[in-house]
Design a protein around this motif. Structure first.
Motif, mmCIF file in Angstrom:
data_model
loop_
_atom_site.group_PDB
_atom_site.id
_atom_site.type_symbol
_atom_site.label_atom_id
_atom_site.label_comp_id
_atom_site.label_asym_id
_atom_site.label_seq_id
_atom_site.Cartn_x
_atom_site.Cartn_y
_atom_site.Cartn_z
ATOM 1 N N ARG A 27 37.175 36.163 36.493
ATOM 2 C CA ARG A 27 36.931 37.587 36.684
ATOM 3 C C ARG A 27 35.539 37.921 36.176
ATOM 4 O O ARG A 27 35.098 37.404 35.152
ATOM 5 C CB ARG A 27 37.986 38.400 35.933
ATOM 6 N N VAL A 28 34.849 38.808 36.900
ATOM 7 C CA VAL A 28 33.532 39.275 36.479
ATOM 8 C C VAL A 28 33.476 40.791 36.647
ATOM 9 O O VAL A 28 34.241 41.374 37.420
ATOM 10 C CB VAL A 28 32.393 38.625 37.307
ATOM 11 N N SER A 29 32.594 41.425 35.921
ATOM 12 C CA SER A 29 32.356 42.854 36.112
ATOM 13 C C SER A 29 30.860 43.113 36.010
ATOM 14 O O SER A 29 30.128 42.394 35.318
ATOM 15 C CB SER A 29 33.124 43.686 35.082
ATOM 16 N N PHE A 30 30.411 44.140 36.717
ATOM 17 C CA PHE A 30 29.002 44.504 36.701
ATOM 18 C C PHE A 30 28.880 45.970 37.080
ATOM 19 O O PHE A 30 29.782 46.549 37.709
ATOM 20 C CB PHE A 30 28.193 43.623 37.659
ATOM 21 N N PRO A 31 27.783 46.608 36.703
ATOM 22 C CA PRO A 31 27.627 48.043 36.965
ATOM 23 C C PRO A 31 27.585 48.354 38.460
ATOM 24 O O PRO A 31 27.092 47.546 39.257
ATOM 25 C CB PRO A 31 26.286 48.387 36.299
ATOM 26 N N THR A 32 28.089 49.519 38.814
ATOM 27 C CA THR A 32 27.981 50.022 40.180
ATOM 28 C C THR A 32 26.600 50.651 40.336
ATOM 29 O O THR A 32 26.331 51.718 39.773
ATOM 30 C CB THR A 32 29.072 51.067 40.463
ATOM 31 N N THR A 33 25.732 49.968 41.070
ATOM 32 C CA THR A 33 24.382 50.495 41.299
ATOM 33 C C THR A 33 24.282 50.921 42.767
ATOM 34 O O THR A 33 25.050 51.754 43.210
ATOM 35 C CB THR A 33 23.326 49.456 40.912
ATOM 36 N N SER A 34 23.358 50.353 43.509
ATOM 37 C CA SER A 34 23.271 50.645 44.938
ATOM 38 C C SER A 34 24.204 49.711 45.699
ATOM 39 O O SER A 34 24.566 48.635 45.196
ATOM 40 C CB SER A 34 21.843 50.436 45.429
ATOM 41 N N PRO A 35 24.615 50.080 46.923
ATOM 42 C CA PRO A 35 25.444 49.160 47.709
ATOM 43 C C PRO A 35 24.795 47.793 47.891
ATOM 44 O O PRO A 35 25.467 46.765 47.777
ATOM 45 C CB PRO A 35 25.598 49.891 49.052
ATOM 46 N N GLU A 36 23.504 47.774 48.160
ATOM 47 C CA GLU A 36 22.819 46.498 48.395
ATOM 48 C C GLU A 36 22.883 45.599 47.164
ATOM 49 O O GLU A 36 23.258 44.419 47.254
ATOM 50 C CB GLU A 36 21.362 46.755 48.780
ATOM 51 N N GLU A 37 22.548 46.142 46.000
ATOM 52 C CA GLU A 37 22.545 45.341 44.782
ATOM 53 C C GLU A 37 23.957 44.950 44.369
ATOM 54 O O GLU A 37 24.210 43.806 43.962
ATOM 55 C CB GLU A 37 21.876 46.125 43.649
ATOM 56 N N THR A 38 24.886 45.888 44.465
ATOM 57 C CA THR A 38 26.250 45.632 44.014
ATOM 58 C C THR A 38 26.948 44.619 44.916
ATOM 59 O O THR A 38 27.589 43.683 44.421
ATOM 60 C CB THR A 38 27.055 46.950 43.967
ATOM 61 N N MET A 39 26.826 44.789 46.225
ATOM 62 C CA MET A 39 27.496 43.866 47.135
ATOM 63 C C MET A 39 26.886 42.467 47.057
ATOM 64 O O MET A 39 27.583 41.465 47.284
ATOM 65 C CB MET A 39 27.440 44.399 48.560
ATOM 66 N N LYS A 40 25.619 42.367 46.714
ATOM 67 C CA LYS A 40 25.011 41.049 46.517
ATOM 68 C C LYS A 40 25.724 40.304 45.397
ATOM 69 O O LYS A 40 25.989 39.093 45.502
ATOM 70 C CB LYS A 40 23.523 41.212 46.188
ATOM 71 N N GLN A 41 26.076 41.011 44.332
ATOM 72 C CA GLN A 41 26.803 40.385 43.224
ATOM 73 C C GLN A 41 28.241 40.067 43.614
ATOM 74 O O GLN A 41 28.788 39.043 43.199
ATOM 75 C CB GLN A 41 26.767 41.309 42.003
ATOM 76 N N VAL A 42 28.854 40.943 44.407
ATOM 77 C CA VAL A 42 30.207 40.675 44.902
ATOM 78 C C VAL A 42 30.227 39.376 45.698
ATOM 79 O O VAL A 42 31.053 38.490 45.470
ATOM 80 C CB VAL A 42 30.713 41.843 45.781
ATOM 81 N N PHE A 43 29.296 39.236 46.621
ATOM 82 C CA PHE A 43 29.261 38.051 47.476
ATOM 83 C C PHE A 43 28.914 36.795 46.679
ATOM 84 O O PHE A 43 29.457 35.716 46.938
ATOM 85 C CB PHE A 43 28.256 38.256 48.609
ATOM 86 N N SER A 44 28.023 36.927 45.729
ATOM 87 C CA SER A 44 27.645 35.775 44.905
ATOM 88 C C SER A 44 28.863 35.222 44.168
ATOM 89 O O SER A 44 29.020 34.002 44.028
ATOM 90 C CB SER A 44 26.562 36.187 43.910
#
Length: 288
Positions: A27-44
């Motif tokens: 499990r990981v968590s990270f701040p909700t920023t912009s869709p582009e930045e956030t979804m990049k972390q989701v996909f990674s």
């Protein structure tokens, strides 16, 4: 077989992977920023796994009507960067697997119904009182929603006679969320809920507003159990105050269940939305 869970909150995303027995593997968590930045972390994160299905529980409002042209979108959210974002479509473009789509509180309700405080019950209402207020309802294994999902945080409640602070909801002023959310407490009293003493009058007001909401939900939905989660409910004394206020509002009009069994804290701690997303992902795979 691996299942993915995306608990997309307005403040942070929590992504997790589980095996077929729903044991959380990572499990990981990270701040909700912009869709582009956030979804990049989701996909990674998810690209490391061969996923069989994904469950998404998202902050909203979202479009849950499969017949709508914007089905799968986050719609009129105050988080402007995410407004009209095709969340479901973006995930489906990346992963060719079944994807379940609902609100974060619906996912939490689903988790509590099947594996938490609602396990074994015919119906379960879950209400989160955190940065915002939202709710989900499950009856006979099915999430309750129509053309859109429930917006339980925006029902109107009566102001406490001694509460002189206005509500802070930009749309409705003194609705439940505008008076009782964690953000409302911070804005109205310039202090976070966790720093306020037990004997402060705010807790009398908080219980009064939450009990009104639970009374309305009780009359309309008649749930078998009500689960109260979110950061504000981590005040140990608050749930008893809510039960007492609910009993007073009822005034013997209908027979309430034993309130210690009817209004309860989550059975899954802070994992209810993650577990709910896994369960919904399994259902999506089964239904394909």
């Amino acid at each position: 077989m691996y299942y993915g869970s995306i608990e997309a909150g307005g403040t942070k995303f929590v992504c997790a992977v589980a095996d077929d027995n729903l044991n959380i593997l990572e499990r990981v968590s990270f701040p909700t920023t912009s869709p582009e930045e956030t979804m990049k972390q989701v996909f990674s994160f998810f690209d490391q796994y061969d996923l069989s299905a994904i469950g998404i529980g998202s902050f909203g409002p979202i479009d849950v009507d499969p017949k709508s042209a914007t089905y799968g979108y986050i719609t009129n959210t105050p988080k402007l960067l995410w407004r009209n974002f095709d969340f479901l479509g973006t995930v489906k473009k990346r992963y060719n697997v079944p994807v379940a789509w609902t609100t974060d509180v619906n996912a939490a309700a689903y988790g509590e119904y099947y594996q938490g405080a609602g396990k074994g019950k015919e119906s379960c209402l879950y209400l989160t009182i955190g940065t915002g207020v939202g709710g989900g309802f499950v009856r006979n294994g099915e999430l309750f929603q129509g053309k859109t999902h429930p917006e339980m945080g925006h029902i109107m409640v009566k102001m406490h006679p001694n509460d002189e602070q206005n509500g802070i909801c930009p749309s409705h002023g003194s609705c439940l969320e505008g008076l009782a959310s964690g953000y409302a407490i911070e804005q109205r009293y310039d202090r976070s809920a966790k720093t306020i003493d037990e004997d402060h009058s705010i807790w009398e007001f908080e219980a009064y507003y939450l009990a009104q909401a639970l009374w309305n939900y009780t009359l309309i939905l008649t749930p078998e159990v009500i689960v109260l989660g979110g950061g504000v409910m981590k005040q140990d004394h608050l749930i008893d105050k809510v039960r007492k206020e609910l009993e007073a509002i009822c005034n013997d009009y209908i027979p309430l269940p034993n309130l210690e069994e009817y209004v309860v804290l989550p059975g899954l701690g802070d994992d209810q939305a993650t577990i709910g997303c896994f369960l919904l992902a399994k259902e999506a795979l089964k239904d394909q």
